[in-house]
Scaffold this motif. Structure first.
Motif, PDB file in Angstrom:
ATOM      1  N   GLN A   1       0.845  -1.194   0.000  1.00  0.00           N
ATOM      2  CA  GLN A   1       0.000   0.000   0.000  1.00  0.00           C
ATOM      3  C   GLN A   1       0.880   1.243   0.000  1.00  0.00           C
ATOM      4  OE1 GLN A   1      -2.749   0.128   3.254  1.00  0.00           O
ATOM      5  NE2 GLN A   1      -3.663   2.058   2.624  1.00  0.00           N
ATOM      6  N   VAL A   2       0.551   2.186  -0.856  1.00  0.00           N
ATOM      7  CA  VAL A   2       1.326   3.417  -0.940  1.00  0.00           C
ATOM      8  C   VAL A   2       1.036   4.288   0.276  1.00  0.00           C
ATOM      9  CG1 VAL A   2       1.752   5.483  -2.291  1.00  0.00           C
ATOM     10  CG2 VAL A   2       1.292   3.306  -3.451  1.00  0.00           C
ATOM     11  N   GLN A   3       2.094   4.810   0.865  1.00  0.00           N
ATOM     12  CA  GLN A   3       1.945   5.727   1.991  1.00  0.00           C
ATOM     13  C   GLN A   3       2.473   7.099   1.613  1.00  0.00           C
ATOM     14  OE1 GLN A   3       3.911   3.745   5.292  1.00  0.00           O
ATOM     15  NE2 GLN A   3       1.947   2.936   5.991  1.00  0.00           N
ATOM     16  N   LEU A   4       1.751   8.118   2.021  1.00  0.00           N
ATOM     17  CA  LEU A   4       2.145   9.491   1.724  1.00  0.00           C
ATOM     18  C   LEU A   4       2.905  10.072   2.905  1.00  0.00           C
ATOM     19  CD1 LEU A   4      -1.225  10.717   0.236  1.00  0.00           C
ATOM     20  CD2 LEU A   4       0.889  10.335  -1.039  1.00  0.00           C
ATOM     21  N   VAL A   5       3.930  10.860   2.584  1.00  0.00           N
ATOM     22  CA  VAL A   5       4.710  11.522   3.623  1.00  0.00           C
ATOM     23  C   VAL A   5       4.864  12.984   3.246  1.00  0.00           C
ATOM     24  CG1 VAL A   5       6.887  11.623   4.861  1.00  0.00           C
ATOM     25  CG2 VAL A   5       5.950   9.399   4.172  1.00  0.00           C
ATOM     26  N   GLU A   6       4.353  13.848   4.095  1.00  0.00           N
ATOM     27  CA  GLU A   6       4.523  15.284   3.923  1.00  0.00           C
ATOM     28  C   GLU A   6       5.670  15.750   4.814  1.00  0.00           C
ATOM     29  OE1 GLU A   6       0.022  14.399   3.739  1.00  0.00           O
ATOM     30  OE2 GLU A   6       1.691  13.894   5.072  1.00  0.00           O
ATOM     31  N   SER A   7       6.469  16.672   4.301  1.00  0.00           N
ATOM     32  CA  SER A   7       7.595  17.175   5.078  1.00  0.00           C
ATOM     33  C   SER A   7       7.858  18.635   4.736  1.00  0.00           C
ATOM     34  CB  SER A   7       8.846  16.342   4.807  1.00  0.00           C
ATOM     35  OG  SER A   7       9.206  16.425   3.437  1.00  0.00           O
ATOM     36  N   GLY A   8       8.673  19.259   5.531  1.00  0.00           N
ATOM     37  CA  GLY A   8       9.086  20.632   5.266  1.00  0.00           C
ATOM     38  C   GLY A   8       8.451  21.668   6.164  1.00  0.00           C
ATOM     39  N   GLY A   9       7.498  21.268   6.977  1.00  0.00           N
ATOM     40  CA  GLY A   9       6.876  22.224   7.880  1.00  0.00           C
ATOM     41  C   GLY A   9       7.858  22.715   8.935  1.00  0.00           C
ATOM     42  N   ASP A  10       7.594  23.916   9.403  1.00  0.00           N
ATOM     43  CA  ASP A  10       8.506  24.522  10.380  1.00  0.00           C
ATOM     44  C   ASP A  10       7.826  25.738  11.005  1.00  0.00           C
ATOM     45  OD1 ASP A  10      12.140  25.001  10.145  1.00  0.00           O
ATOM     46  OD2 ASP A  10      10.777  25.057  11.867  1.00  0.00           O
ATOM     47  N   VAL A  11       8.554  26.378  11.895  1.00  0.00           N
ATOM     48  CA  VAL A  11       8.100  27.645  12.480  1.00  0.00           C
ATOM     49  C   VAL A  11       8.832  28.769  11.762  1.00  0.00           C
ATOM     50  CG1 VAL A  11       7.927  29.026  14.563  1.00  0.00           C
ATOM     51  CG2 VAL A  11       7.718  26.523  14.696  1.00  0.00           C
ATOM     52  N   VAL A  12       8.084  29.706  11.218  1.00  0.00           N
ATOM     53  CA  VAL A  12       8.690  30.829  10.502  1.00  0.00           C
ATOM     54  C   VAL A  12       8.005  32.119  10.919  1.00  0.00           C
ATOM     55  CG1 VAL A  12       9.389  29.483   8.507  1.00  0.00           C
ATOM     56  CG2 VAL A  12       7.145  30.572   8.522  1.00  0.00           C
ATOM     57  N   GLN A  13       8.687  33.213  10.665  1.00  0.00           N
ATOM     58  CA  GLN A  13       8.103  34.521  10.947  1.00  0.00           C
ATOM     59  C   GLN A  13       7.223  34.967   9.787  1.00  0.00           C
ATOM     60  OE1 GLN A  13      11.358  37.193  11.835  1.00  0.00           O
ATOM     61  NE2 GLN A  13      11.507  36.466  13.936  1.00  0.00           N
TER      62      GLN A  13
ATOM     63  N   SER B   1       7.113  19.323   0.895  1.00  0.00           N
ATOM     64  CA  SER B   1       7.311  18.247  -0.065  1.00  0.00           C
ATOM     65  C   SER B   1       6.388  17.083   0.253  1.00  0.00           C
ATOM     66  CB  SER B   1       8.766  17.783  -0.032  1.00  0.00           C
ATOM     67  OG  SER B   1       9.014  16.817  -1.017  1.00  0.00           O
ATOM     68  N   CYS B   2       5.864  16.475  -0.777  1.00  0.00           N
ATOM     69  CA  CYS B   2       4.991  15.309  -0.646  1.00  0.00           C
ATOM     70  C   CYS B   2       5.646  14.153  -1.376  1.00  0.00           C
ATOM     71  CB  CYS B   2       3.633  15.628  -1.258  1.00  0.00           C
ATOM     72  SG  CYS B   2       2.491  14.238  -1.314  1.00  0.00           S
ATOM     73  N   SER B   3       5.919  13.090  -0.662  1.00  0.00           N
ATOM     74  CA  SER B   3       6.511  11.906  -1.277  1.00  0.00           C
ATOM     75  C   SER B   3       5.640  10.703  -0.983  1.00  0.00           C
ATOM     76  CB  SER B   3       7.927  11.676  -0.750  1.00  0.00           C
ATOM     77  OG  SER B   3       7.906  11.448   0.642  1.00  0.00           O
ATOM     78  N   ALA B   4       5.867   9.627  -1.721  1.00  0.00           N
ATOM     79  CA  ALA B   4       5.072   8.416  -1.566  1.00  0.00           C
ATOM     80  C   ALA B   4       5.955   7.190  -1.633  1.00  0.00           C
ATOM     81  CB  ALA B   4       4.006   8.351  -2.650  1.00  0.00           C
ATOM     82  N   SER B   5       5.680   6.259  -0.760  1.00  0.00           N
ATOM     83  CA  SER B   5       6.392   4.983  -0.804  1.00  0.00           C
ATOM     84  C   SER B   5       5.816   4.144  -1.931  1.00  0.00           C
ATOM     85  CB  SER B   5       6.242   4.255   0.524  1.00  0.00           C
ATOM     86  OG  SER B   5       4.880   3.923   0.745  1.00  0.00           O
ATOM     87  N   GLY B   6       6.561   3.165  -2.383  1.00  0.00           N
ATOM     88  CA  GLY B   6       6.061   2.317  -3.457  1.00  0.00           C
ATOM     89  C   GLY B   6       6.656   2.739  -4.780  1.00  0.00           C
ATOM     90  N   SER B   7       7.464   1.886  -5.351  1.00  0.00           N
ATOM     91  CA  SER B   7       8.204   2.245  -6.563  1.00  0.00           C
ATOM     92  C   SER B   7       7.303   2.408  -7.772  1.00  0.00           C
ATOM     93  CB  SER B   7       9.268   1.190  -6.848  1.00  0.00           C
ATOM     94  OG  SER B   7       8.649  -0.081  -7.036  1.00  0.00           O
ATOM     95  N   GLU B   8       6.087   1.880  -7.723  1.00  0.00           N
ATOM     96  CA  GLU B   8       5.222   1.941  -8.898  1.00  0.00           C
ATOM     97  C   GLU B   8       4.349   3.183  -8.921  1.00  0.00           C
ATOM     98  OE1 GLU B   8       4.825  -2.913  -9.537  1.00  0.00           O
ATOM     99  OE2 GLU B   8       3.049  -1.667  -9.238  1.00  0.00           O
TER     100      GLU B   8
ATOM    101  N   GLY C   1      -1.760  11.143   4.538  1.00  0.00           N
ATOM    102  CA  GLY C   1      -0.548  11.090   5.335  1.00  0.00           C
ATOM    103  C   GLY C   1      -0.772  11.755   6.676  1.00  0.00           C
ATOM    104  N   GLN C   2       0.295  11.905   7.431  1.00  0.00           N
ATOM    105  CA  GLN C   2       0.208  12.503   8.767  1.00  0.00           C
ATOM    106  C   GLN C   2       0.189  14.025   8.721  1.00  0.00           C
ATOM    107  OE1 GLN C   2      -0.130  10.739  11.748  1.00  0.00           O
ATOM    108  NE2 GLN C   2      -0.572   9.144  10.236  1.00  0.00           N
ATOM    109  N   GLY C   3       0.576  14.572   7.594  1.00  0.00           N
ATOM    110  CA  GLY C   3       0.624  16.020   7.487  1.00  0.00           C
ATOM    111  C   GLY C   3       1.924  16.595   8.029  1.00  0.00           C
ATOM    112  N   THR C   4       2.137  17.853   7.738  1.00  0.00           N
ATOM    113  CA  THR C   4       3.308  18.556   8.249  1.00  0.00           C
ATOM    114  C   THR C   4       2.842  19.901   8.810  1.00  0.00           C
ATOM    115  OG1 THR C   4       5.567  19.286   7.725  1.00  0.00           O
ATOM    116  CG2 THR C   4       3.912  19.575   5.997  1.00  0.00           C
ATOM    117  N   GLN C   5       3.366  20.259   9.967  1.00  0.00           N
ATOM    118  CA  GLN C   5       2.879  21.441  10.678  1.00  0.00           C
ATOM    119  C   GLN C   5       3.627  22.689  10.221  1.00  0.00           C
ATOM    120  OE1 GLN C   5       0.341  21.791  12.840  1.00  0.00           O
ATOM    121  NE2 GLN C   5       0.766  23.983  13.011  1.00  0.00           N
TER     122      GLN C   5
END
Length: 115
Positions: free
Chosen positions: A1-13, A21-28, A106-110
């Motif tokens: 099963q493909v899983q989504l991963v969101e990343s890049g969230g942070d605290v900014v002014q 960035s949104c990535s997905a597991s699963g080579s297909e 996915g879990q999301g990114t804050q």
């Protein structure tokens, strides 16, 4: 099963920038073969659409993010990215991506925008 991963969230002014960035597991699985959308859930509010991109690379934006956020497909790395500029306090929330061909989230990114 493909899983989504969101990343890049942070605290900014306010006025700052982030690149999600949104990535997905699963080579297909390939983001270049589907439309993908970014959503966000602001504190105390329903999840809302932010931006989307078709497999051909045509973007669409919603509401206050127009002119500040830019969505793109990175085919080489198989990701869908969201460049967020001139961030505002009201952009604070959890950001999710979802291709239309996948049912799971996915879990999301804050993202927190605060002075």
């Amino acid at each position: 099963q493909v899983q989504l991963v969101e990343s890049g969230g942070d605290v900014v002014q306010p006025g700052g920038s982030l690149r999600l960035s949104c990535s997905a597991s699963g080579s297909e699985f390939s983001f270049s073969r589907t439309s993908t959308y970014w959503y966000r859930q602001l504190p105390g509010k329903e999840r809302e659409s932010v931006a989307g991109i078709s497999s051909a690379g045509s973007p669409v934006y919603w509401g206050s993010v127009k002119g500040r956020f830019f969505i793109s497909i990175d085919a080489a790395n198989n990701t869908v990215n969201l460049q967020m500029n001139n961030l505002k306090v009201e952009d604070t929330g959890t950001y999710f991506c979802k291709p239309i061909t996948l049912q799971t989230w996915g879990q999301g990114t804050q993202v927190t925008v605060s002075s």
